[in-house]
Design an enzyme around this catalytic site. Structure first.
Site, PDB file in Angstrom:
ATOM      1  N   GLU A   9      43.055  22.903  44.836  1.00 30.01           N
ATOM      2  CA  GLU A   9      42.832  23.881  43.777  1.00 30.01           C
ATOM      3  C   GLU A   9      44.189  24.387  43.295  1.00 30.01           C
ATOM      4  OE1 GLU A   9      40.713  28.217  43.110  1.00 30.01           O
ATOM      5  OE2 GLU A   9      40.493  27.195  45.014  1.00 30.01           O
ATOM      6  N   THR A  40      41.636  27.177  38.842  1.00 28.71           N
ATOM      7  CA  THR A  40      40.950  28.463  38.796  1.00 28.71           C
ATOM      8  C   THR A  40      41.051  29.092  37.408  1.00 28.71           C
ATOM      9  OG1 THR A  40      42.219  30.467  39.163  1.00 28.71           O
ATOM     10  CG2 THR A  40      42.358  28.878  40.830  1.00 28.71           C
ATOM     11  N   ALA A  43      42.725  35.693  37.894  1.00 27.92           N
ATOM     12  CA  ALA A  43      42.083  36.971  38.219  1.00 27.92           C
ATOM     13  C   ALA A  43      41.339  37.529  37.020  1.00 27.92           C
ATOM     14  CB  ALA A  43      43.133  37.962  38.698  1.00 27.92           C
ATOM     15  N   HIS A  69      37.236  25.964  37.048  1.00 28.40           N
ATOM     16  CA  HIS A  69      36.297  26.963  37.554  1.00 28.40           C
ATOM     17  C   HIS A  69      35.625  27.574  36.333  1.00 28.40           C
ATOM     18  CE1 HIS A  69      38.032  27.820  41.791  1.00 28.40           C
ATOM     19  NE2 HIS A  69      37.989  26.538  41.517  1.00 28.40           N
TER      20      HIS A  69
END
Length: 85
Positions: A9, A40, A43, A69
Site C-alpha cells: 500500500e 490510500t 487522511a 482505496h
C-alpha cells in the site's frame, strides 16, 4: 501449502520529490512480486486527486494490478466511477 500472496500500500505523493520516492520505493519492492498494489485516499480523503494520479502511474510502470482505496469521502459519484475505471 500455497505461497502467501503479498501486496503493498502506498500513500499518494503530492510533490515531485514524493513522486520520485514512490517510484524508487516501487523499484525496490518489485522483485518481491506482489499480487497487487493499493494507494490510500489520505487522511479524511484529502489526497483524492493524488490517489488517482498515483494509481495511473503505478499501472503504467508496474505491470501489477493496482487498486485505489475507495471511500465515502469522494467528491462525487463520477469521481468514484473514474477511480474504478
Amino acid at each position: 501449502m500455497p505461497a502467501p500472496r503479498i501486496s503493498f500500500e502506498f500513500f499518494p505523493p503530492r510533490t515531485d520529490e514524493q513522486k520520485l520516492i514512490l517510484e524508487s520505493t516501487w523499484q525496490k519492492l518489485a522483485p518481491l512480486n506482489p499480487h497487487y498494489l493499493s494507494v490510500t485516499f489520505g487522511a479524511g480523503g484529502s489526497a483524492q486527486d493524488a490517489t488517482r494520479e498515483a494509481v495511473k502511474a503505478l499501472i503504467e510502470r508496474s505491470g501489477v494490478a493496482v487498486a485505489p482505496h475507495i471511500s465515502c469521502m469522494a467528491k462525487s459519484r463520477e469521481m468514484i466511477h473514474e477511480l474504478l475505471q
